[in-house]
Structure formats: structure tokens, C-alpha cells
Scaffold this active site. Structure first.
Site, short mmCIF file in Angstrom:
data_model
loop_
_atom_site.label_atom_id
_atom_site.label_comp_id
_atom_site.label_asym_id
_atom_site.label_seq_id
_atom_site.Cartn_x
_atom_site.Cartn_y
_atom_site.Cartn_z
N ASP A 137 0.99 -1.29 -0.07
CA ASP A 137 0.09 0.07 -0.18
C ASP A 137 0.95 1.19 -0.16
OD1 ASP A 137 1.12 -0.37 2.67
OD2 ASP A 137 -0.67 0.55 3.36
N GLU A 170 3.39 1.47 2.45
CA GLU A 170 4.64 0.48 2.41
C GLU A 170 4.60 -0.41 3.50
OE1 GLU A 170 7.65 4.02 2.17
OE2 GLU A 170 7.70 3.18 -0.05
#
Ligand code: NOJ
Length: 474
Positions: free
Chosen positions: A192, A195
Site C-alpha cells: 500500500d 509501504e
């Protein structure tokens, strides 16, 4: 608690200015700060520093996402200017395109255009990281697609067809390379925007959808009709998949489905990423789940509620003049990352707080273009919160529709602007001198913390101030 109770030292002189003056000055300063972080002296032209900070945290990299956010603002400036000024913005974008070509072709650990970050000299980052992050190619192609329209209108179609979109498969042009990847890989799990989580993300899909819709339009204009159809088909599939993120019981869009790895302590699945998505993926030509949709306003309300009492600094909720200061918003309630420690305590972020401010300004502007507001069970809490911010005694009822000419419609649109201002007051409280913005501000002391001069914070401020102007001018 009023601002007068806060330690005097965190109240910067800027706070004492009138809001409009402060927004105008800080917007100009944000643009200066953004430009400072583009093409750093020790990097290749076209690289964008996430932040000049080199340790604790080390953000001295070109992050594909942050860079695309930055360039989206540069495209807008390109479109608004002319002559030498426009040429300068054009050069920045051309440099960015050259740097992007290096990013797309350099061997990386993920060996895909979803590789999230590079050294500013263009070299790949080979250490362990949350990769790939497939919002990157979507963000990048969206920005360059929008620039392509400006170039075509400015008689520079040759550059578009030669460098940006060549219509060949495999492609040697930047936009088409990214679009092909998005169209063929949007179903793949990835990390995402924070991270941390590997899975299927609302944020990533929203950006992928807009990149394909707008990319399809460009492909069509350039005669790549087969590709245009394919991009539109995939965009439609993404749109259908996005409805799966709505959780009726929770009353908001959840951030991630089909978790496959990474951190897994986001039990609420409530995340500022959803609101950032509606702001960033907003497409005037191909609107979908825009900031004025009732599901987005419901998600914004849920986020507000979750953060209001989470950070002690949020108890400072009024200016000395009695104007509301809305809560600082973090990434998600269970977050533990604070820049130097991934085990907390986490803090509010400027760009997350600005996302809620921007949603309010955008909702006001978009309702005005739509010409009516229908009160639903999903948006009533958010709209009522905005009326309270304006000290209006109006009571809303689910099912009623207010037309543009009515007094209630006008009050609601003004109330949404007041709401945007209330979040902006939060940013004003914690901003440093000369418009300085870091990534976060401390949840207890209010001081700026984590990466200093975060480019994305400045971009978020600039874009929010832009939408504020639009909402006020209509
Ligand atoms: C960490 C953030 O979670 C991520 O979204 C961002 O891209 C990088 N920092 C760089 O700013």
C-alpha cells in the site's frame, strides 16, 4: 481547550494573521519549497527528493509516488502560466520524463515499474522494502497524460507521440509503458501507499482506475483505439471491484482487502488513504466516487471521529477568537510509525489532515456544479458536523434534497468551506516559520517531527489551498 492554553512557543507568528492572508502566503512558500526539492544538486535532473533529511528517517530518495504527486502540481502550474515561466515548468517535466525512463528500465528487485523508490542518481535501491507499490505507475501516467493534453494544445504533439505515448506494444514511451502495466496487473496484490501492507488496496485501485480512464481518452485521441478500448474495459472492472470495499456495518470504505502479507494490526481497516484517494484520483472528465459522494463523506466522518480523541494535542480545539481547530489526522488509528521508530507512538500527519480539509472544499465546489444536495443516511453526520462548525441551527433530514437556489443549499456549501478551514487551522497551528512543513507533528507537544520539508506535505498544502480558492470563487 483554547489555543491560549498551549505553550506559547508553538504558536508561530503566522497563526496571528488573518486566514486568507496566511493561506495565500503559505501557498506561495509551499511552491518554493517544492521547487527546492526538485533536481537536487547531487542527483540527476528530474529526480524529486521526498525530503532532504538523510537519517532518522532517511528520506533522501526519489519515491515514485511522492514525485508524481509533485509533478501533478507542476503540470497545473504549466497549464496556468505562459512564456518563460511556462518553459521552465516544461523543462522540469521533461527532466522528470527522462528520469522516469531510467526508473522504468533500470533492473530492480521487483523488476517491474511498480518499484517504489530510487536513489536520486537513478540507481536502484536493492535493500529489502515493501515492493512493488503499484499505485506508482498509475500516478505517473495520470500526471503525464494530463500534461500531454497541454502539449497537444501547445502544438507539441510530436513530443507526445515520440516520447510520452508511442502506441506500440511493447512500448518505448513512458505513459504507454505504465498504462500497459496498470491494465494488465491491477489485480495483482502489492504494498500500500504506507509501504506496510501487501494486499488489494482502495487507494491503489482508485488511482489505477483514473489513470486508465484518462489514459484511454489520450490513446483514442492518438489513434490507439484498440488500447483505448482495453483500458476502458479494465477501468470498468476496477470500478466494479471498488464497491467491495464499502463496509455497510462499519459505515466506511475499508482500506485493504485480501491481505497477503506485511503488517497486520490495522484492525479497524479505517485509513486516511481512502480520503487521500478520492482527492488524488479525482478526475473532472471521468468522475467516480468523488469527494462529494455520500460514501466518501461517511468515510471522512468516521476518520474524524477516530482521531478526535486519539492525540492529546487535539484537545486544543479553538483559536483565541473562538474559531474551531479541527483534529490532527494520522494515517490510521492503530499506526505505530513515527519516523524514527516503527513501534510508536504515531503522530498526526500534515498530508492526512490536509486530505480532510481538501475533501470539504472539493465537496462544496462539486455540490455547486451538481446543483443540489440530497441528504442521505450516509452523509447526514458529515453535513451536520459542517453546519455545527458554522454555528448554524439548521436541522437536516434524510431524504430531503436542497436545490442550488435554496438558502439551505448555500448554507451547506458555506458550512463545508468552514469545515475545510477548521482543518486548515490545525495545519496553521503546527506549521513552522517560512511555511515549513515536516511529515508529522507530535501528538502531545505539537512540534513538527519526522522527515523535515516533506515535499508531499507542501504539495498537499498547495493543492488544498488551490481547492479552497475554487470553493470560495463559486
Ligand atoms: C513513508 C510514507 O508512508 C510513504 O507514503 C511515502 O511515499 C514515503 N514515506 C516518502 O515520503
Amino acid at each position: 481547550m483554547s489555543i491560549s492554553n498551549v505553550v506559547e512557543s508553538i504558536i508561530f507568528p503566522s497563526y496571528k494573521q488573518d486566514l486568507n492572508t496566511w493561506v495565500k502566503q503559505s501557498k506561495a512558500l509551499s511552491l518554493d519549497h517544492i521547487k527546492t526539492n526538485i533536481s537536487p544538486d547531487d542527483g540527476l535532473q528530474g529526480s524529486v527528493l521526498a525530503s532532504p533529511q538523510r537519517s532518522n528517517p532517511d528520506y533522501y530518495y526519489h519515491w515514485v509516488r511522492d514525485a508524481a504527486r509533485t509533478m501533478s502540481q507542476i503540470v497545473l502550474e504549466y497549464a496556468r502560466t505562459s512564456g518563460e515561466e511556462q518553459k521552465n515548468y516544461g523543462r522540469m517535466l521533461e527532466d522528470y520524463v527522462e528520469f522516469t525512463k531510467i526508473n522504468q528500465t533500470t533492473p530492480t528487485p521487483s523488476n517491474s515499474v511498480g518499484e517504489p523508490k530510487f536513489y536520486v542518481n537513478g540507481q536502484a535501491y536493492f535493500f529489502p522494502w515493501g515492493r512493488p507499490q503499484n499505485d506508482g505507475p498509475a500516478q505517473r501516467s495520470l500526471v503525464l497524460t494530463r500534461w500531454s493534453h497541454e502539449l497537444i494544445a501547445n502544438d507539441q504533439k510530436d513530443y507526445v507521440t515520440g516520447v510520452l505515448y508511442d502506441g506500440t506494444d511493447p512500448s518505448f514511451s513512458v505513459i504507454k509503458t505504465d498504462l500497459e502495466f496498470v491494465a494488465h496487473h491491477w489485480q495483482d496484490p502489492c504494498f500500500d501507499l504506507w509501504e506496510e501492507v501487501n494486499g488489494t488496496h482502495f487507494y491503489t485501485r482508485m488511482l489505477q482506475r483514473s489513470s486508465l480512464r484518462e489514459g484511454a481518452e489520450l490513446a483514442e485521441i492518438l489513434g490507439d483505439t484498440g488500447a483505448a478500448n482495453f483500458y476502458n474495459q479494465q477501468a470498468e472492472l476496477i470500478e466494479n471491484s471498488l464497491s467491495e470495499f464499502w463496509d455497510d456495518e462499519k459505515g466506511y470504505f475499508v482500506a485493504t482487502l485480501d491481505y497477503v502479507g506485511g503488517l497486520n494490526y490495522k484492525s479497524s481497516n479505517l485509513d486516511a488513504a481512502v480520503i487521500i484517494a478520492t482527492d488524488q484520483a479525482y478526475s473532472a472528465k471521468f468522475p467516480f466516487l468523488t469527494p462529494c459522494s455520500d460514501q466518501m463523506l461517511a468515510s471522512s466522518y468516521a476518520l474524524h471521529q477516530a482521531f478526535d480523541s486519539l492525540y492529546s494535542i487535539n484537545s486544543v480545539n479553538q483559536t483565541m477568537e473562538g474559531e474551531p481547530i479541527f483534529p490532527g489526522i494520522g494515517r490510521y488509528p492503530e499506526d505505530k510509525y513515527n519516523g524514527s521508530n516503527s513501534n510508536g507512538p504515531a503522530n498526526p500527519w500534515f498530508l492526512c489532515t490536509l486530505a480532510l480539509s481538501m475533501v470539504s472544499y472539493k465537496a462544496s465546489t462539486l455540490f455547486k456544479s451538481e446543483g443540489s444536495i440530497t441528504v442521505t443516511s450516509k452523509n447526514i453526520d458529515y453535513l451536520t458536523m459542517s453546519l455545527n462548525t458554522l454555528n448554524s441551527r439548521l436541522k437536516l433530514k434524510v431524504g430531503e434534497t436542497h436545490q442550488a437556489k435554496s438558502a439551505t443549499f448555500k448554507t451547506l456549501c458555506n458550512a463545508l468551506i468552514a469545515l475545510g478551514d477548521a482543518y486548515l487551522n490545525r495545519v496553521r497551528l503546527h506549521m513552522g516559520e517560512c511555511g515549513a512543513l515536516s511529515e508529522q507533528f507530535d501528538r502531545s507537544t505539537g512540534y513538527m517531527t519526522s522527515a523535515r520539508d516533506l515535499t508531499w506535505s507542501y504539495v498537499a498544502f498547495f493543492a488544498t489551498a488551490d481547492w479552497r480558492e475554487q470553493s470560495l470563487s463559486r
